[in-house]
Design an enzyme around this catalytic site. Structure first.
Site, PDB file in Angstrom:
ATOM      1  CG  ASP A 143     -18.446   5.024  -9.691  1.00 46.15           C
ATOM      2  OD1 ASP A 143     -19.202   4.421 -10.482  1.00 46.15           O
ATOM      3  OD2 ASP A 143     -18.327   6.266  -9.662  1.00 46.15           O
ATOM      4  CE  LYS A 170      -1.828  -1.810   6.216  1.00 49.49           C
ATOM      5  NZ  LYS A 170      -3.058  -1.426   6.935  1.00 49.49           N
ATOM      6  CG  ASP A 219      -4.235   4.768  11.621  1.00 50.61           C
ATOM      7  OD1 ASP A 219      -3.464   5.069  12.555  1.00 50.61           O
ATOM      8  OD2 ASP A 219      -4.241   3.647  11.086  1.00 50.61           O
TER       9      ASP A 219
END
Length: 231
Positions: free
Chosen positions: A8, A148, A173
Site C-alpha cells: 500500500d 517538519k 529519527d
C-alpha cells in the site's frame, strides 16, 4: 516492521541526518566543534561555552532558526560553513542507506528527501555522498519557511508534491517529527534506533523502528508498485 504494508506504500518521504546519513557529523559539529570555536573566540573556559551553547540551542530547538546556518553565523559571529568544512570528512552515509534507496527505486516507488537542514548544509552533504543520484527529489524545509515539526509544513509539502497520505511512508529519527507527520495523516511511519554510529542504540517505542533498512528489502521488492517498475 509488520506495521508497514508495503503493498500500500507508493511514496516514501525520508529525513536526511540520522536517517540516511550518520548523525555523528552533526553531533560532533554542534556539540563539540562549535562550542570549542566559541570558547576560543571569546577566551572562555570550554565548559562555560558548552553551557552558553546549550542555552542558545534550547531557545530555538524545533524552529527554523535551530536549523539555519545564517542564524548561527550571525548569533556567534562564526563562519558556520567554513567550520563545517573543517570536519567534512566525518560526513558519511549509513551502511544500509544505498541498498534501501536502490530497492525503493527498483520497486517503482517515489523517493523524496525532506530535511530541515539548511540548503548550504544539504549541498555540502550531497557533495560528499552523491545522495541526489538515488533520490527523485531533494527538499529543504527552508524553502517553505517552516519545519517538519509544524503542520503548516506538511500542508505546503502536500500541495507541492501531491502525495497521498494514506499511501505514504515517512522515515525520520526524531519522535516529535514522526508525531507531527502522524498528526497530519501520514499513514506509515518508521523511526531509526541508531542515528549516530558512535552512540548506543535507542529504543523507539512510539512508532515502528529499525536499526537496519536492509531487513526491509525483501518485502519492498516483493511488493512493487505495479506499472512503475524501474528497468
Amino acid at each position: 516492521m509488520s506495521a508497514l504494508s508495503w503493498k500500500d506504500i507508493h511514496t516514501v518521504l525520508l529525513d536526511m541526518d540520522g536517517t540516511l546519513l550518520d548523525l555523528h557529523f552533526d553531533n560532533h559539529f554542534w556539540m563539540e566543534l562549535l562550542p570549542k570555536k566559541y570558547a576560543q573566540k571569546h577566551g572562555l573556559p570550554l565548559d562555560q561555552a558548552h553551557q552558553f551553547m546549550a542555552k542558545e540551542y534550547e531557545k530555538v530547538m524545533g524552529t527554523l532558526s535551530w536549523y539555519c546556518l545564517d542564524y548561527w553565523a550571525d548569533k556567534l559571529s562564526i563562519d558556520i560553513m567554513q567550520a563545517k568544512r573543517e570536519v567534512e570528512h566525518l560526513i558519511s552515509m549509513r551502511e544500509d542507506t544505498l541498498p534501501f534507496l536502490d530497492a525503493l527505486k527498483a520497486s517503482g516507488r517515489e523517493v523524496i528527501l525532506v530535511t530541515n537542514a539548511h540548503p548550504g548544509s544539504l549541498s555540502l552533504k550531497v557533495e560528499h555522498t552523491q545522495l541526489d543520484q538515488h533520490i527523485d527529489c531533494l527538499i529543504s524545509t527552508h524553502e517553505f519557511g517552516v519545519t517538519k515539526e509544524s503542520q503548516l509544513l506538511w500542508q505546503k509539502l502536500q500541495e507541492k508534491l501531491g502525495f497521498e497520505p494514506e499511501k505514504t511512508l515517512f522515515v525520520d529519527d526524531g519522535v516529535a517529527i514522526l508525531q507531527a507527520a502522524k498528526d497530519f495523516g501520514i499513514q506509515y511511519l518508521l523511526g531509526v534506533n541508531n542515528p549516530d554510529s558512535q552512540q548506543p542504540n535507542r529504543n523507539i517505542t512510539e512508532f515502528p523502528a529499525t536499526h537496519d533498512y536492509r531487513q526491509l528489502i525483501p518485502e519492498i521488492i516483493a511488493n512493487p508498485v505495479l506499472g512503475k517498475l524501474k528497468g
